[in-house]
Design a protein around this motif. Structure first.
Motif, PDB file in Angstrom:
ATOM      1  N   PRO A 163       0.834  -1.208   0.000  1.00 27.70           N
ATOM      2  CA  PRO A 163       0.000   0.000   0.000  1.00 27.70           C
ATOM      3  C   PRO A 163       0.869   1.260   0.000  1.00 27.70           C
ATOM      4  CG  PRO A 163       0.039  -0.976   2.186  1.00 27.70           C
ATOM      5  CD  PRO A 163       0.744  -1.946   1.274  1.00 27.70           C
ATOM      6  N   PRO A 164       0.324   2.396  -0.410  1.00 28.32           N
ATOM      7  CA  PRO A 164       1.122   3.633  -0.502  1.00 28.32           C
ATOM      8  C   PRO A 164       1.785   4.045   0.804  1.00 28.32           C
ATOM      9  CG  PRO A 164      -0.956   3.890  -1.675  1.00 28.32           C
ATOM     10  CD  PRO A 164      -1.047   2.582  -0.945  1.00 28.32           C
ATOM     11  N   HIS A 165       1.143   3.765   1.942  1.00 34.76           N
ATOM     12  CA  HIS A 165       1.734   4.212   3.212  1.00 34.76           C
ATOM     13  C   HIS A 165       2.953   3.386   3.613  1.00 34.76           C
ATOM     14  CE1 HIS A 165      -1.233   1.091   4.677  1.00 34.76           C
ATOM     15  NE2 HIS A 165      -0.134   0.706   5.290  1.00 34.76           N
ATOM     16  N   ALA A 166       3.289   2.338   2.842  1.00 35.01           N
ATOM     17  CA  ALA A 166       4.381   1.445   3.234  1.00 35.01           C
ATOM     18  C   ALA A 166       5.581   1.523   2.303  1.00 35.01           C
ATOM     19  CB  ALA A 166       3.868  -0.002   3.293  1.00 35.01           C
ATOM     20  N   VAL A 167       5.689   2.583   1.507  1.00 35.59           N
ATOM     21  CA  VAL A 167       6.750   2.610   0.503  1.00 35.59           C
ATOM     22  C   VAL A 167       7.653   3.841   0.609  1.00 35.59           C
ATOM     23  CG1 VAL A 167       5.531   1.168  -1.149  1.00 35.59           C
ATOM     24  CG2 VAL A 167       5.165   3.631  -1.190  1.00 35.59           C
ATOM     25  N   ALA A 168       7.755   4.440   1.778  1.00 37.82           N
ATOM     26  CA  ALA A 168       8.717   5.534   1.952  1.00 37.82           C
ATOM     27  C   ALA A 168      10.085   5.003   2.344  1.00 37.82           C
ATOM     28  CB  ALA A 168       8.222   6.523   3.010  1.00 37.82           C
ATOM     29  N   ASP A 169      10.113   3.841   2.965  1.00 38.77           N
ATOM     30  CA  ASP A 169      11.354   3.224   3.444  1.00 38.77           C
ATOM     31  C   ASP A 169      11.119   1.718   3.449  1.00 38.77           C
ATOM     32  OD1 ASP A 169      13.292   2.133   5.556  1.00 38.77           O
ATOM     33  OD2 ASP A 169      13.938   4.221   5.450  1.00 38.77           O
ATOM     34  N   LEU A 170      12.168   0.964   3.200  1.00 36.08           N
ATOM     35  CA  LEU A 170      12.029  -0.491   3.209  1.00 36.08           C
ATOM     36  C   LEU A 170      11.574  -0.990   4.582  1.00 36.08           C
ATOM     37  CD1 LEU A 170      12.379  -2.663   1.067  1.00 36.08           C
ATOM     38  CD2 LEU A 170      14.673  -3.086   1.938  1.00 36.08           C
ATOM     39  N   LEU A 171      11.993  -0.312   5.632  1.00 35.95           N
ATOM     40  CA  LEU A 171      11.524  -0.661   6.968  1.00 35.95           C
ATOM     41  C   LEU A 171      10.008  -0.528   7.068  1.00 35.95           C
ATOM     42  CD1 LEU A 171      11.907  -1.359   9.942  1.00 35.95           C
ATOM     43  CD2 LEU A 171      12.453   1.059  10.362  1.00 35.95           C
ATOM     44  N   HIS A 172       9.450   0.529   6.468  1.00 35.80           N
ATOM     45  CA  HIS A 172       7.997   0.701   6.472  1.00 35.80           C
ATOM     46  C   HIS A 172       7.321  -0.499   5.799  1.00 35.80           C
ATOM     47  CE1 HIS A 172       8.334   5.383   6.680  1.00 35.80           C
ATOM     48  NE2 HIS A 172       9.148   4.771   7.514  1.00 35.80           N
ATOM     49  N   SER A 173       7.922  -0.960   4.716  1.00 37.94           N
ATOM     50  CA  SER A 173       7.356  -2.093   3.983  1.00 37.94           C
ATOM     51  C   SER A 173       7.296  -3.331   4.856  1.00 37.94           C
ATOM     52  CB  SER A 173       8.187  -2.365   2.728  1.00 37.94           C
ATOM     53  OG  SER A 173       8.325  -1.213   1.930  1.00 37.94           O
ATOM     54  N   PHE A 174       8.375  -3.597   5.576  1.00 41.79           N
ATOM     55  CA  PHE A 174       8.395  -4.783   6.431  1.00 41.79           C
ATOM     56  C   PHE A 174       7.448  -4.635   7.619  1.00 41.79           C
ATOM     57  CE2 PHE A 174      12.047  -6.150   4.029  1.00 41.79           C
ATOM     58  CZ  PHE A 174      12.026  -7.529   4.164  1.00 41.79           C
ATOM     59  N   LEU A 175       7.393  -3.461   8.208  1.00 39.98           N
ATOM     60  CA  LEU A 175       6.478  -3.264   9.328  1.00 39.98           C
ATOM     61  C   LEU A 175       5.033  -3.493   8.907  1.00 39.98           C
ATOM     62  CD1 LEU A 175       8.144  -0.117  10.911  1.00 39.98           C
ATOM     63  CD2 LEU A 175       7.839  -2.323  12.062  1.00 39.98           C
ATOM     64  N   ASP A 176       4.655  -2.964   7.755  1.00 37.84           N
ATOM     65  CA  ASP A 176       3.288  -3.136   7.282  1.00 37.84           C
ATOM     66  C   ASP A 176       2.988  -4.596   6.983  1.00 37.84           C
ATOM     67  OD1 ASP A 176       0.777  -1.667   6.077  1.00 37.84           O
ATOM     68  OD2 ASP A 176       1.379  -3.166   4.599  1.00 37.84           O
TER      69      ASP A 176
END
Length: 460
Positions: A163-176
């Motif tokens: 989702p768009p809220h999870a693609v500012a940083d790779l860490l965001h991607s994993f957390l989501d």
């Protein structure tokens, strides 16, 4: 994998590039502390490391599992402990670690190798991992890398899956993805960079995760002792991140809610219990105005010499501060008012240069700067605190001089003199408070906001 990098496919090259930028592994004492915080091993509860690297989390977890259940069979072991790793070399290191531990606990080498190969999946958790609730515990140290630095080929894959809220940083991607893969009674125990907790760009991520999880444990870690093989660094030097250990659980089982609002780890460890006056009670703390692109409303000495002096005010920025001392101003701000056009010389200068103004700095009144300051009084000296600094060290600015570009201006109120406020800000107590409450940046710098300074206690 021993093939020359240039013989690899574009995707394999992207995976190697990603690994080179994110290969940062956690030392065993930190891993053990996090595993102590989760409810595992217990029964059929499943622990998954979504990016297991060289297998330190899996290895320490496996030791616990074999200690608790020495007679566990292979199928059960594979069900309750699993790892994912995208990079082939790291996946192999993780398998070797797992196999060695199994052999130490009495498994034959053939069976140990077979189980290790199945326990560690060489695959991408973000695009191939579970998307429905599957894990009871997720533990590990997921990669941190700003989105722009992720190889383009992988970035396209992730953008299509996340989702768009999870693609500012790779860490965001994993957390989501981790929160989405968690079962209702599940828990997440990770080492992460701290910036996702308070950065404005992560607010929607926090809000999304907060619908399912809250913070039960949050502790700042020392980067010099937390990691080995720090990414893109000389041997023995810590990475440029500020790590934390965080445990997330369902909101009914955790004490700190997650929402779009920022969470500051140091403030949780060192809560502000001061009940007396704050700096905001005795002083005006305001941002210095941003006047737009240089050379328009802020001019150098040569340009200033061609303009009416009564419309010019000496201006200073952070580059005018050296070794904590303010240097003589070498630029000038053009002072205009919205109701009265300036003289022809000023108008001609603005018209000749306004085409260079940043789009966000354009105004309907062509002779007004992006942020109006014509009502700002410059009749008294002020204290200037740079927004990005290692220490809370104010600089005295004489009257008649305008700080610009969003530095922090602190103007003394009637109840306290500027000298007294300066003494407070220079104290060891104030610096200790600032370092416990300000957001940490790279290389020992802190972000000093107006909100933070207004909350600073007076009279420690």
């Amino acid at each position: 994998m021993n093939r020359d990098l240039f013989t690899l496919s574009p995707r394999e090259q992207a995976i190697h590039a990603l690994h080179a930028a994110t290969a940062i592994y956690t030392r065993e004492p930190v891993v053990d502390d996090l595993l102590d915080a989760v409810d595992w091993p217990r029964g059929k509860r499943r622990l998954v490391d979504p990016s297991c690297g060289d297998g330190v989390f899996l290895g320490r977890a496996l030791v616990r599992l074999l200690r608790e259940e020495p007679d566990i069979d292979g199928d059960t072991l594979l069900d309750v402990l699993q790892g994912w790793e995208l990079h082939p070399g790291a996946a192999q290191h993780s398998r070797e670690r797992v196999a060695e531990i199994l052999e130490e606990h009495g498994w034959c080498s053939t069976m140990a190798a077979e189980l290790a190969a199945r326990l560690v999946r060489q695959a991408d958790f973000l695009t191939q991992g579970p998307t429905a609730p599957y894990c009871h515990v997720i533990a590990g140290n997921p990669p941190y890398l700003r989105w722009a630095n992720v190889p383009a080929l992988l970035r396209e894959e992730y953008a299509a899956a996340l989702p768009p809220h999870a693609v500012a940083d790779l860490l965001h991607s994993f957390l989501d993805r981790c929160s989405a893969a968690l079962l209702p009674d599940g828990e997440v125990a990770l080492v992460t960079a701290d910036r996702w907790l308070f950065n404005l760009g992560a607010s929607k991520l926090r809000e999304a995760i907060g619908k399912r999880l809250a913070i039960d444990h949050l502790r700042r870690l020392d980067p010099s002792t937390t990691f080995y093989r720090p990414k893109d660094r000389r041997a023995g030097t810590p990475p440029r991140i500020h790590p934390v250990a965080v445990v997330l659980r369902p909101p009914s089982l955790a004490s700190i809610p997650l929402s779009a609002a920022p969470v500051f780890p140091d403030r949780l460890e060192h809560p502000n219990q001061h009940k007396g006056p704050t700096l905001g009670d005795i002083a005006n703390v305001t941002l210095a105005p941003w006047l737009g692109t240089n050379g328009i409303f802020v001019v150098d000495e040569a340009t200033a010499a061609t303009l009416p002096a009564e419309y010019l005010v000496p201006a200073i920025d952070t580059d005018d501060i050296r070794d904590g001392q303010l240097q003589p101003p070498k630029r000038y701000a053009i002072r205009t008012t919205p109701d009265t056009p300036p003289p022809p010389a000023i108008l001609a200068h603005l018209e000749a240069n306004m085409h260079r103004m940043a789009k966000r700095g354009l105004r309907k009144i062509p002779w007004m700067p992006p942020e109006s300051w014509h009502r700002r009084s410059l009749s008294e000296p002020i204290l200037l605190v740079p927004r990005i600094a290692r220490t809370l060290r104010p600089v005295r600015v004489p009257h008649g001089v305008l700080p610009i570009n969003h530095n922090l201006s602190i103007v003394a109120a009637d109840s306290k003199t500027l000298d007294e406020i300066e003494e407070v800000l220079c104290s060891d107590e104030a610096n200790a408070w600032m370092q416990a409450h300000a957001a940490r940046l790279e290389s020992g710098f802190f972000s000093l906001t107006t909100t933070l300074l207004r909350q600073m206690p007076i009279g420690f």
